[in-house]
Design a protein around this motif. Structure first.
Motif: not given
Length: 390
Positions: A29-39, A81-83
């Motif tokens: 989940k954390d990896e997904f959120l970090a990737t989503l934030a980056h994209e 929202l991303v933050d």
């Protein structure tokens, strides 16, 4: 469960496996959120850069300035929202840290109101701020405390019909500072009051307005207040009767000196530097170059690592703003090469990336970067950083 002779539980079947699966799920989940934030941050960067550049050329043109302000508000909303997604993930894992220092109530409230003003003005609300006549000092993370108040103000603005009234009042109650934010908005039904600080919960009522958001803002705020040793509560007489949020924080000292630092001027000094921008996203690179040229600097752009290294030798920049995840020669590779080359040692290296986790900042620090900025960087943040570089 396996019970011993004294009746106590000695083992629980599947416990180790379940814990391992939960930890793995949390990691994914954390990896997904970090990737989503980056994209999400990558496309926001050229949009914000372009709006800043356009607004610098829009002085005297009210129509263009109005459009710039509107787009900037929407970009800022997306960034929030991303933050929020990343913040709530860090808090749930217990990895967020407060940067505590002595600060004043006036400074915190001024920062919060500045953040919330665009939303309040857009909804044509009236905001009244009532602070104690004496200066109140607190020991805490001023940025986080301003974030708390701004979030509650934003919540009041979103859930109050156009032309509403919002009151922010702070007062001392014994050893505590009590900050109340009251509105005449849609209110909160009695059955929702115990739930509004839970994750992904949003107030639902008969209002035709769409309020947006992810439903994590109040949960985040509650965590931040509690990390400061305080508490957050909400009251409402019911649907359609407004609501009040009450923030209680331990107060450090009451001062008689009511002077506060004057706000910064809207005009920051020119930045006269030789700046190299490296990003494989051509829109992000060109829009940032346009913006930094308007600040008074000489700029060159490279869209790949090989061109960047060549320009470091020929252009000899003072500062290099480097994207990290480029194909082939990455930003990390460029930083490593620059630190090993005598002719490049003077260059200040700034990572400008969509990756903003603590471990990402540690990686850039270890690679030799001098600073780490997260996309989309605000104009004032870029300008202050470039101006501060000797």
């Amino acid at each position: 469960p396996v019970f011993g002779p004294d009746g106590e539980v000695e083992a629980v079947a599947g416990t180790t496996r379940d814990v391992t699966e939960i930890k793995e799920s949390e990691r994914r989940k954390d990896e997904f959120l970090a990737t989503l934030a980056h994209e999400l941050r990558n496309p926001l960067a050229p949009i914000r850069n372009s709006i800043h550049a356009l607004s610098l050329n829009a002085k005297g043109n009210a129509a263009i300035s109005q459009v710039c302000d509107m787009v900037e508000r929407q970009v800022s909303h997306m960034v929030r929202l991303v933050d929020d997604l990343m913040e709530i993930s860090r808090i749930s894992r217990g990895v967020i840290e407060l940067r505590r220092a002595l600060t004043t109530l006036d400074t915190i409230v001024r920062s919060a109101v500045d953040t919330s003003t665009p939303l309040i003005v857009a909804a044509k609300h009236t905001l009244i701020v009532e602070l104690p006549p004496e200066s109140i000092s607190l020991y805490g993370d001023g940025v986080r405390l301003a974030q708390v108040i701004a979030n509650v103000l934003n919540n009041a603005a979103k859930y109050t019909d156009h032309g509403g009234h919002i009151l922010l009042r702070a007062e001392l109650e014994g050893p505590e500072l009590v900050i109340r934010v009251r509105d005449n908005g849609i209110g909160i039904a009695a059955n929702m009051l115990p739930l509004i600080f839970d994750m992904f919960v949003q107030v639902k009522n008969a209002s035709s307005h769409t309020h947006g958001g992810l439903g994590i803002g109040l949960s985040l705020v509650k965590h931040l207040v509690e990390m400061h040793g305080g508490s957050l509560s909400a009251t409402s007489a019911g649907a359609g009767l407004g609501s009040e949020f009450c923030i209680r924080l331990p107060c450090v000292v009451q001062q008689t000196d009511t002077s506060v630092p004057s706000p910064e001027g809207s005009e920051l000094p020119e930045v006269k530097k030789r700046v190299l921008i490296v990003d494989d996203n051509e829109d992000a690179a060109s829009s940032l170059a346009l913006l930094i040229v308007r600040l008074g600097s000489e700029v060159q752009v490279a869209n790949n690592g090989a061109d960047a290294l060549a320009l470091m030798n020929s252009f000899r920049p003072d500062v290099a703003l480097l994207d990290l995840g480029m194909p082939g020669i990455t930003g990390f590779d460029i930083a490593t090469q620059a630190k090993r080359t005598a002719s490049m040692e003077h260059i200040k290296l700034i990572a400008l990336t969509g990756w903003g986790q603590p471990e990402d900042r540690e990686r850039t620090r270890a690679a030799g970067f001098d600073y780490h900025l997260v996309k989309p960087a605000a104009l004032s943040e870029l300008q202050k950083l470039l101006s501060s570089l000797a």
